[in-house]
Design a protein around this motif. Structure first.
Motif, PDB file in Angstrom:
ATOM      1  N   ARG A 162       2.844  -9.457  16.582  1.00 16.15           N
ATOM      2  CA  ARG A 162       2.506  -9.704  15.230  1.00 16.15           C
ATOM      3  C   ARG A 162       3.952 -10.379  14.741  1.00 16.15           C
ATOM      4  NH1 ARG A 162      -2.583  -9.000  12.839  1.00 16.15           N
ATOM      5  NH2 ARG A 162      -3.534  -7.120  13.491  1.00 16.15           N
ATOM      6  N   GLU A 171      19.777 -11.913  15.402  1.00 13.83           N
ATOM      7  CA  GLU A 171      19.752 -10.621  14.699  1.00 13.83           C
ATOM      8  C   GLU A 171      18.494 -10.087  14.571  1.00 13.83           C
ATOM      9  OE1 GLU A 171      21.668 -13.280  14.070  1.00 13.83           O
ATOM     10  OE2 GLU A 171      23.721 -12.510  14.028  1.00 13.83           O
ATOM     11  N   LYS A 175      16.639  -6.703  16.054  1.00 11.64           N
ATOM     12  CA  LYS A 175      15.900  -5.573  15.187  1.00 11.64           C
ATOM     13  C   LYS A 175      14.278  -5.419  15.756  1.00 11.64           C
ATOM     14  CE  LYS A 175      14.480  -7.021  10.991  1.00 11.64           C
ATOM     15  NZ  LYS A 175      14.275  -7.371   9.323  1.00 11.64           N
ATOM     16  N   TYR A 219      22.893   1.914  13.243  1.00  8.78           N
ATOM     17  CA  TYR A 219      21.893   0.778  12.989  1.00  8.78           C
ATOM     18  C   TYR A 219      20.628   1.266  13.614  1.00  8.78           C
ATOM     19  CZ  TYR A 219      19.217  -3.521  12.836  1.00  8.78           C
ATOM     20  OH  TYR A 219      18.240  -4.517  12.489  1.00  8.78           O
ATOM     21  N   TRP A 227      11.796   2.444   9.653  1.00  4.79           N
ATOM     22  CA  TRP A 227      10.615   1.856  10.226  1.00  4.79           C
ATOM     23  C   TRP A 227       9.092   2.726   9.711  1.00  4.79           C
ATOM     24  CZ3 TRP A 227       8.685  -2.657  10.635  1.00  4.79           C
ATOM     25  CH2 TRP A 227       7.445  -2.577  11.429  1.00  4.79           C
ATOM     26  N   ALA A 230       8.958   2.011   6.259  1.00  2.00           N
ATOM     27  CA  ALA A 230       8.502   0.615   5.941  1.00  2.00           C
ATOM     28  C   ALA A 230       6.895   0.291   6.509  1.00  2.00           C
ATOM     29  CB  ALA A 230       9.290  -0.585   7.017  1.00  2.00           C
ATOM     30  N   MET A 233       4.650   1.650   4.135  1.00  2.00           N
ATOM     31  CA  MET A 233       4.934   0.864   2.654  1.00  2.00           C
ATOM     32  C   MET A 233       3.600  -0.468   2.931  1.00  2.00           C
ATOM     33  SD  MET A 233       7.947  -1.574   1.336  1.00  2.00           S
ATOM     34  CE  MET A 233       7.898  -2.735   2.776  1.00  2.00           C
ATOM     35  N   ALA A 234       3.682  -0.976   4.315  1.00  2.00           N
ATOM     36  CA  ALA A 234       2.837  -2.096   4.702  1.00  2.00           C
ATOM     37  C   ALA A 234       1.549  -1.593   4.715  1.00  2.00           C
ATOM     38  CB  ALA A 234       3.244  -2.615   6.125  1.00  2.00           C
ATOM     39  N   SER A 237      -0.151  -1.283   1.196  1.00  2.00           N
ATOM     40  CA  SER A 237      -0.112  -2.728   0.426  1.00  2.00           C
ATOM     41  C   SER A 237      -1.553  -3.330   0.801  1.00  2.00           C
ATOM     42  CB  SER A 237       1.027  -3.679   0.785  1.00  2.00           C
ATOM     43  OG  SER A 237       0.703  -4.308   2.138  1.00  2.00           O
ATOM     44  N   LEU A 238      -2.136  -2.833   1.932  1.00  2.00           N
ATOM     45  CA  LEU A 238      -3.517  -3.261   2.195  1.00  2.00           C
ATOM     46  C   LEU A 238      -4.492  -2.351   1.127  1.00  2.00           C
ATOM     47  CD1 LEU A 238      -3.308  -3.495   6.048  1.00  2.00           C
ATOM     48  CD2 LEU A 238      -3.353  -5.307   4.437  1.00  2.00           C
TER      49      LEU A 238
ATOM     50  N   TRP B 227      -2.927  -7.064   7.890  1.00  2.00           N
ATOM     51  CA  TRP B 227      -2.023  -6.376   8.735  1.00  2.00           C
ATOM     52  C   TRP B 227      -0.868  -7.185   9.377  1.00  2.00           C
ATOM     53  CZ3 TRP B 227       0.009  -2.130   8.226  1.00  2.00           C
ATOM     54  CH2 TRP B 227       0.570  -1.440   9.290  1.00  2.00           C
ATOM     55  N   GLY B 228      -1.012  -8.095   9.853  1.00  2.00           N
ATOM     56  CA  GLY B 228       0.121  -8.867  10.312  1.00  2.00           C
ATOM     57  C   GLY B 228       0.893  -9.214   9.263  1.00  2.00           C
ATOM     58  N   ALA B 230       1.360  -8.096   6.606  1.00  2.00           N
ATOM     59  CA  ALA B 230       2.100  -6.513   5.855  1.00  2.00           C
ATOM     60  C   ALA B 230       2.934  -6.097   6.864  1.00  2.00           C
ATOM     61  CB  ALA B 230       0.833  -5.286   5.678  1.00  2.00           C
ATOM     62  N   LEU B 231       2.780  -6.220   8.175  1.00  2.00           N
ATOM     63  CA  LEU B 231       3.622  -5.648   9.220  1.00  2.00           C
ATOM     64  C   LEU B 231       5.003  -6.694   9.141  1.00  2.00           C
ATOM     65  CD1 LEU B 231       3.242  -3.442  11.129  1.00  2.00           C
ATOM     66  CD2 LEU B 231       2.581  -4.992  12.877  1.00  2.00           C
ATOM     67  N   ASN B 232       4.852  -7.860   9.073  1.00  2.00           N
ATOM     68  CA  ASN B 232       6.026  -8.921   8.739  1.00  2.00           C
ATOM     69  C   ASN B 232       6.938  -8.512   7.473  1.00  2.00           C
ATOM     70  OD1 ASN B 232       6.446 -10.920  10.871  1.00  2.00           O
ATOM     71  ND2 ASN B 232       4.160 -10.871  10.801  1.00  2.00           N
ATOM     72  N   MET B 233       5.974  -8.174   6.545  1.00  2.00           N
ATOM     73  CA  MET B 233       6.933  -7.721   5.363  1.00  2.00           C
ATOM     74  C   MET B 233       7.322  -6.417   5.527  1.00  2.00           C
ATOM     75  SD  MET B 233       4.760  -6.612   1.514  1.00  2.00           S
ATOM     76  CE  MET B 233       4.383  -5.133   2.348  1.00  2.00           C
ATOM     77  N   ALA B 234       7.044  -5.417   6.269  1.00  2.00           N
ATOM     78  CA  ALA B 234       7.595  -4.128   6.422  1.00  2.00           C
ATOM     79  C   ALA B 234       8.988  -4.424   7.325  1.00  2.00           C
ATOM     80  CB  ALA B 234       6.502  -3.501   7.120  1.00  2.00           C
ATOM     81  N   PHE B 235       8.727  -5.363   8.553  1.00  5.95           N
ATOM     82  CA  PHE B 235       9.767  -5.733   9.419  1.00  5.95           C
ATOM     83  C   PHE B 235      10.997  -6.408   8.697  1.00  5.95           C
ATOM     84  CE2 PHE B 235      11.548  -8.954  12.574  1.00  5.95           C
ATOM     85  CZ  PHE B 235      11.889  -7.800  13.410  1.00  5.95           C
ATOM     86  N   ASP B 236      10.679  -7.363   7.538  1.00  2.92           N
ATOM     87  CA  ASP B 236      11.536  -7.998   6.938  1.00  2.92           C
ATOM     88  C   ASP B 236      12.328  -6.986   5.877  1.00  2.92           C
ATOM     89  OD1 ASP B 236      11.185 -10.388   8.021  1.00  2.92           O
ATOM     90  OD2 ASP B 236       9.841 -10.861   6.829  1.00  2.92           O
ATOM     91  N   SER B 237      11.566  -5.959   5.592  1.00  6.43           N
ATOM     92  CA  SER B 237      12.318  -5.071   4.580  1.00  6.43           C
ATOM     93  C   SER B 237      13.406  -4.184   5.549  1.00  6.43           C
ATOM     94  CB  SER B 237      11.368  -4.018   4.055  1.00  6.43           C
ATOM     95  OG  SER B 237      11.009  -2.929   4.936  1.00  6.43           O
ATOM     96  N   LEU B 238      13.496  -4.306   6.527  1.00  9.06           N
ATOM     97  CA  LEU B 238      14.676  -3.634   7.265  1.00  9.06           C
ATOM     98  C   LEU B 238      15.796  -4.349   7.224  1.00  9.06           C
ATOM     99  CD1 LEU B 238      12.487  -1.679  10.358  1.00  9.06           C
ATOM    100  CD2 LEU B 238      13.499  -0.795   7.997  1.00  9.06           C
ATOM    101  N   PRO B 239      17.142  -4.065   7.399  1.00 12.52           N
ATOM    102  CA  PRO B 239      17.999  -4.876   7.380  1.00 12.52           C
ATOM    103  C   PRO B 239      18.561  -5.327   8.736  1.00 12.52           C
ATOM    104  CG  PRO B 239      18.673  -2.591   7.286  1.00 12.52           C
ATOM    105  CD  PRO B 239      17.394  -2.350   7.293  1.00 12.52           C
ATOM    106  N   ASP B 240      18.861  -6.664   8.989  1.00 18.10           N
ATOM    107  CA  ASP B 240      19.109  -7.221  10.299  1.00 18.10           C
ATOM    108  C   ASP B 240      20.310  -6.570  10.691  1.00 18.10           C
ATOM    109  OD1 ASP B 240      16.892  -8.998  10.016  1.00 18.10           O
ATOM    110  OD2 ASP B 240      18.041 -10.657   9.754  1.00 18.10           O
ATOM    111  N   VAL B 241      20.507  -6.402  11.876  1.00 21.75           N
ATOM    112  CA  VAL B 241      21.622  -5.928  12.858  1.00 21.75           C
ATOM    113  C   VAL B 241      22.879  -6.977  12.415  1.00 21.75           C
ATOM    114  CG1 VAL B 241      21.183  -7.207  14.848  1.00 21.75           C
ATOM    115  CG2 VAL B 241      22.481  -4.901  14.902  1.00 21.75           C
ATOM    116  N   THR B 242      24.031  -6.380  12.442  1.00 22.62           N
ATOM    117  CA  THR B 242      25.312  -7.302  12.514  1.00 22.62           C
ATOM    118  C   THR B 242      25.615  -7.452  13.861  1.00 22.62           C
ATOM    119  OG1 THR B 242      25.736  -6.496  10.356  1.00 22.62           O
ATOM    120  CG2 THR B 242      27.507  -7.582  11.475  1.00 22.62           C
TER     121      THR B 242
END
Lengths: 243, 243
Positions: A162, A171, A175, A219, A227, A230, A233-234, A237-238, B227-228, B230-242
């Motif tokens: 997905r 980065e 993740k 991290y 996760w 998150a 939350m996802a 949202s549905l 769901w795809g 929503a899952l991407n939204m959840a994924f984006d809500s987590l911070p990226d690694v540095t």
């Protein structure tokens, strides 16, 4: 079991592997399953291994030419003219080790099996990613199948399907793999921390950032704890169904 | 393969199953894997089956007493005094059918195997949910393990682990199962639409809402497509690694 992923991105290659090996539930150990070779400025190659540990360690030792005295070693993996040739070399070594074990072993042939993900770049050619089977044959990743998983692949697959995008930053891709590994670790006792991570940037011809990620990694904790929230939350949202 | 889930909620029980059966990739059919029995006002019982189709159909036929003339049938499943007794009856029937097939069959014993999820309520006792093994023995769901999966369980498990709550409404639980089934259907060709859904409300002593959900079902499409994102939204809500 094991879980390893090799991923092709526009920016290069990303590798991740767990480190748990087990022979039964009460006999677990931590072993590295990621092995890298490089000639800086000319090539960088990474292997991920799954399967019988004696087989995979033997394959790596053969590839490193440890049968020879240290001074005499000139591993073919660092001499082969192309990644295709490297894949053939690794496949042949794997097949030979399995055949050798099966011949002398008292147990079923299959218990010596192993699979390998191989990725890297040699100067003059683009980065390439292969999956090598116990029989020594192999397939290459393409645009339609840009990543390979070996070992316990199922729990961590839905999020890859997905959320993967070839244009992702390293980065974001790290993740993604941590989410995929976390789901797998939570579901299968034979996949465990720490994780090994290796980045290869296209046309760098040297190994990129490498990191070992343990349970205390801040991290990883953020991802593992975040996760669940998150995902909920996802899920929220549905719209609910009308019954 | 198959994918079935039986789930215990505070409000009652929820069952879902796919309908694809296959013998090889080029021999697929649609068969119901969900079977219900009821004596309205006194008991309601639902079974979900996975495994050899001849075995599971035979078990259901035996439970329905189809060896007898229609007028003479008084299925024990509708007479047993407790759900534990029903589970014993189903387990024994399953074991006998497998043993019978294995005796006369030319192929390996295991190919006749099947597993069954059994849930329901009989007046005077709380709703109960069991998983019955090919050997005829069984386990019961508890607070720590409030749902059972059979068949292709892995792809759809992470979302169950993360989002299940015993206090969920049926509407939310159906949504959860549809997400779980959608992930499985997208990953395994041998799990397919339509899906069967059955609700049992605690202390209703009759089968609740039952629905067949096909590819054209508007709500399923909403979940599958949404769901795809929503899952991407959840994924984006987590911070990226540095890195």
């Amino acid at each position: 079991m094991t879980y390893c992923v090799g991923m092709r991105l526009d920016r290069g290659l990303l590798f991740m592997s767990d480190t748990r090996t087990n022979a039964g539930l009460d006999n677990i150990s931590t072993y590295r399953k990621m092995f890298s070779f490089e000639t800086p400025g000319e090539r960088a190659i990474t292997l991920l291994t799954a399967g019988n540990l004696a087989t995979t360690q033997s394959v790596i030792s053969m590839l490193e030419e440890r049968t020879k005295a240290p001074g005499d070693r000139a591993p073919s993996i660092l001499e082969s003219p192309s990644m295709f040739q490297v894949a053939r070399l690794v496949g042949q070594t794997l097949r030979d080790v399995i055949a050798d074990n099966a011949q002398s072993g008292a147990r079923a042939d299959s218990s010596f099996n192993a699979s390998i993900i191989l990725g890297g770049q040699i100067k003059g050619t683009p980065p390439r990613l292969f999956m090598i089977y116990p029989e020594g044959n192999f397939i290459e990743a393409g645009d339609a199948t840009p990543y390979f998983q070996i070992g316990e692949t199922k729990y961590g697959r839905p999020i890859l399907v997905r959320a993967y995008e070839p244009s992702m930053s390293f980065e974001k891709a790290v993740k993604l793999l941590l989410v995929s590994f976390d789901s797998t670790i939570k579901a299968n006792l034979s996949v465990g921390l720490p994780l090994d991570m290796q980045i290869y940037e296209t046309d760098s011809y040297k190994l990129g950032l490498s990191r070992r990620i343990g349970a205390e990694d801040a991290y990883f904790q953020t991802i593992s704890n975040g996760w669940g929230a998150a995902l909920n939350m996802a899920f929220d949202s549905l719209p609910d169904v009308t019954l």
